[in-house]
Design a protein around this motif. Structure first.
Motif, PDB file in Angstrom:
ATOM      1  N   ILE B 352      40.152  41.330  36.599  1.00  0.00           N
ATOM      2  CA  ILE B 352      41.602  41.262  36.979  1.00  0.00           C
ATOM      3  C   ILE B 352      42.548  42.539  36.607  1.00  0.00           C
ATOM      4  O   ILE B 352      43.314  43.541  37.062  1.00  0.00           O
ATOM      5  N   LEU B 397      48.427  41.570  45.552  1.00  0.00           N
ATOM      6  CA  LEU B 397      48.745  40.700  44.945  1.00  0.00           C
ATOM      7  C   LEU B 397      47.823  39.514  45.018  1.00  0.00           C
ATOM      8  O   LEU B 397      47.142  38.643  44.250  1.00  0.00           O
ATOM      9  N   VAL B 400      44.626  39.455  43.600  1.00  0.00           N
ATOM     10  CA  VAL B 400      44.288  39.169  41.666  1.00  0.00           C
ATOM     11  C   VAL B 400      44.439  38.079  41.719  1.00  0.00           C
ATOM     12  O   VAL B 400      43.897  37.602  40.399  1.00  0.00           O
ATOM     13  N   LEU B 401      45.610  37.179  42.509  1.00  0.00           N
ATOM     14  CA  LEU B 401      45.682  35.431  42.421  1.00  0.00           C
ATOM     15  C   LEU B 401      44.662  35.316  42.603  1.00  0.00           C
ATOM     16  O   LEU B 401      44.457  33.799  41.806  1.00  0.00           O
ATOM     17  N   TYR B 404      42.561  35.101  39.644  1.00  0.00           N
ATOM     18  CA  TYR B 404      43.248  34.789  38.271  1.00  0.00           C
ATOM     19  C   TYR B 404      42.970  32.968  38.768  1.00  0.00           C
ATOM     20  O   TYR B 404      42.927  32.684  37.284  1.00  0.00           O
TER      21      TYR B 404
END
Lengths: 274, 419
Positions: B352, B397, B400-401, B404
């Motif tokens: 990440i 984004l 990455v989310l 995550y």
């Protein structure tokens, strides 16, 4: 270190080669950080070994140069303001989230620490687009607010970790003895969680003091920060002045790291954990 | 105290439902107080984190330049059916001429020109030149007038571009971020010389994956050894892991530039022992990026591994060997499976963090080692193409989310710890 006599030849070789790997990895971690230190005392003007001689000229240049002084002052102002803001917001939130029956606790926690994982360029671009129409670009206030976003998760995590070992009967005891909530907080809760708050504050300070990407988006020449000044220096004209600044930053890191380690161990001892 | 007990009802009087009610109310008060403590931070992050990022997501589909500057023309050209007439009708063209002149006089044309130019390079000149030379009344028809000023206006493709720019939302930037184009023939792949973005995202993932792998290979033995040492020595050695973790990113990047440069100590050493006669190119290439990023991210691998390994009872491996298992088998079948949570936590965290790297590759990498973040910054600062910056940012984004989310599902958010 004596090995058990029962070890076979193969086990001995394995034992020592594992140590070899461990030492190599530790050197890989530490040596590159330290290599910059002697270069800052170089009498020459290139970042190469062997040193042509020793001198303090680069420190003198660092301390007498206008841009470096300005950037140091800006960084300090922004980092201190960020630390205060992030510590207050983060500590309050950690105390609220510490309740076992907090609604959607994991989801809220995941949201609150997401600034840690969102790529910093995205934060920078987003804040830049957001600030541009408001006229907040090119201001230390705007930078402080953006840094607080990045720093708050660290406070939240460290304070939450300290609160996890907190005995709530202490609050009940204080209340039953007639202490109003604010007094209970000041005299009972705060002293217990203080190590976590201070560690979190140090993390917040370092986050802001080291942050370069958002600073590149938001600051002009007047608001340049120390990392931005270093970044531009490395890009354009890398000289031992950078090494001198880096050495001072390493010294600061060592001091701050030692402080948090002492706090962490103290708090671990208090909670009877290792 | 006696006054209090005199006014309060004696406990025996309370029915059990009354006690339950009061208890529930007290619990609610406590919960509200807890929420009240979190609200300031939530509001702060809403304003300075979530709204800015939401606005960036919005900008990746925002197409308001033309509709904002020439609202009537934008509405008119949306009615045009290119399959029936090759260029829009006279009424639409008359509105276009009128609003184009108004916009040029009000100096509001720059945004529209930039928007059109991102899709068709060179179109800025077409639109600006047309606005300058446009007469008050048509010479013949408006269609002839436009074509006589610039032959681009005879092409259906130009008017299709105007039509695409006239809708309030556009998929253009997001499609361009994955090398797709929307033209007269529908969706097509971008020409080879412009199709760079899939490659950039692939490179970003390859570098992040490589750094994660190197961190695991270096971090696992270190954490393993540290976990087996007495805690006094382990704590001392852990400080060596924490020192780079605390040192400024720029300081560490500078150190690697010094170490890896052509006249640097590593090249001097290699030449000194005769391994190479000419200095090796160790920096401003992929090698430099891997070395510097692995160094910077290694502590994030070691710390979660160490905390998992510290909790493993060494007696289990000993039991396996005493039952006759080869030490390697004991490690593979007993110890390794128990460290999987640590491996997962460390790898996801390093992955990440490395996906969004910008500064380190920018300083120690070459032109072909820049990751997605570099292009986002480039479009924001250099070419002022906010749509493209936002579209690339949105894709990064979302990636990455997703990771995550995986991290939270597999590792748990409360396991995110520092040091």
């Amino acid at each position: 270190m004596a090995l058990p006599a029962t070890y076979t030849r193969g086990q001995r070789i394995w034992h020592w080669s594992l140590w070899g790997i461990v030492v190599a990895v530790l050197l890989f971690l530490v040596l590159p950080v330290l290599v910059i230190v002697p270069l800052s005392f170089s009498a020459g003007s290139f970042l190469t070994f062997p040193l042509p001689g020793l001198s303090l000229q680069w420190y003198q240049e660092l301390f007498s140069s206008g841009p470096w002084q300005l950037s140091f002052r800006n960084s300090l102002v922004v980092a201190i303001a960020t630390t205060i803001l992030a510590s207050i917001l983060g500590t309050l939130a950690a105390m609220g989230l510490n309740r076992a029956d907090f609604p959607a606790k994991s989801l809220v926690m995941a949201l609150l620490i997401s600034p840690m994982v969102v790529p910093i360029v995205i934060v920078g671009v987003g804040v830049y687009f957001f600030y541009a129409p408001l006229g907040l670009t090119g201001s230390l206030l705007g930078l402080t607010l953006a840094h607080t976003v990045l720093a708050v998760p660290f406070v939240l995590i460290t304070v939450s970790a300290t609160l996890a070992g907190f005995d709530h009967n202490l609050v009940r005891a204080a209340a039953s003895l007639g202490a109003p909530p604010l007094l209970t907080f000041r005299r009972v809760v705060l002293p217990t969680i203080a190590p976590g708050v201070v560690s979190g504050a140090i993390f917040a300070f370092v986050t802001s003091f080291d942050e370069v990407v958002v600073a590149l988006f938001l600051t002009g020449p007047g608001e340049r920060t120390l990392p931005r000044q270093m970044f531009v220096g490395i890009r354009e004209n890398i000289s031992p002045v950078i090494a001198a600044a880096a050495t001072l930053l390493i010294l600061l890191s060592v001091l701050l790291m030692a402080t948090t380690e002492i706090l962490r161990r103290r708090s671990a001892r208090l909670h009877g954990r290792e | 105290m006696s006054a209090v007990s005199a006014t309060a009802p004696p406990p025996a009087v309370l029915t059990s439902s009354e006690i339950k009610r009061r208890l529930r109310r007290a619990e609610w008060r406590g919960r509200l107080k807890a929420i009240g403590l979190v609200v300031p931070l939530l509001l702060f992050l809403l304003v300075f984190f979530i709204i800015p990022i939401g606005r960036m997501l919005w900008l990746s589909v925002d197409n308001s330049e033309l509709p904002g500057t020439m609202p009537r023309f934008a509405a008119a050209i949306q009615q045009w059916k290119p399959e029936q007439t090759p260029i829009p009708d006279e009424a639409t063209l008359a509105i276009f001429a009128e609003e184009l002149q108004q916009a040029a006089e009000a100096r509001e044309l720059a945004g529209v020109a930039r928007r059109l130019n991102t899709e068709v390079p060179g179109f800025r000149t077409t639109i600006m030149g047309t606005a300058r030379r446009l007469p008050q009344a048509p010479e013949g028809t408006w269609a002839e007038t436009f074509v006589s000023i610039n032959s681009d206006w005879a092409e259906t493709e130009s008017w299709l571009l105007m039509q695409r720019a006239a809708s309030p939302l556009t998929p253009y930037y997001l499609l361009a971020s994955i090398d797709l184009r929307m033209g007269a023939e529908g969706l097509t792949t971008a020409p080879a010389d412009q199709a760079i973005y899939r490659g950039i995202f692939a490179r970003t993932f390859v570098i992040a994956g490589g750094v994660t792998l190197f961190c695991l290979l270096l971090g696992y033995p270190l954490a393993y050894k540290l976990a087996s040492l007495p805690s006094r020595i382990a704590n001392l050695l852990l400080i060596l892991v924490l020192l780079p973790f605390w040192t400024s990113l720029l300081v560490r990047t500078t150190s690697w530039i010094v170490l890896l440069q052509q006249q640097g100590p590593i090249n001097q050493f290699l030449q000194g022992v005769g391994l190479t006669s000419d200095p090796l190119q160790l920096i401003y290439n992929r090698f430099g990026v891997y070395v510097a990023m692995t160094h910077i991210l290694l502590p994030f691998m070691v710390l979660p591994l160490y905390s998992v390994m510290r909790g493993i009872n060494p007696a289990l491996t000993r039991a396996a060997t005493s039952l006759g298992a080869h030490p390697f088998t004991a490690f593979r079948r007993v110890y390794l499976p128990m460290t999987v949570p640590g491996i997962g936590a460390g790898c996801l965290l390093v992955f990440i963090l490395s996906i969004g790297y910008y500064i380190t590759p920018a300083l120690v990498g070459g032109a072909s080692d820049q990751m997605a973040s570099w292009f986002i910054a480039f479009f924001t600062n250099q070419t002022v193409n906010w749509g493209m910056a936002s579209a690339l940012g949105s894709i990064l984004l979302i990636s990455v989310l997703l990771i995550y989310w995986l991290y939270i599902r597999l590792v748990g958010v409360e396991r995110m710890r520092l040091g």
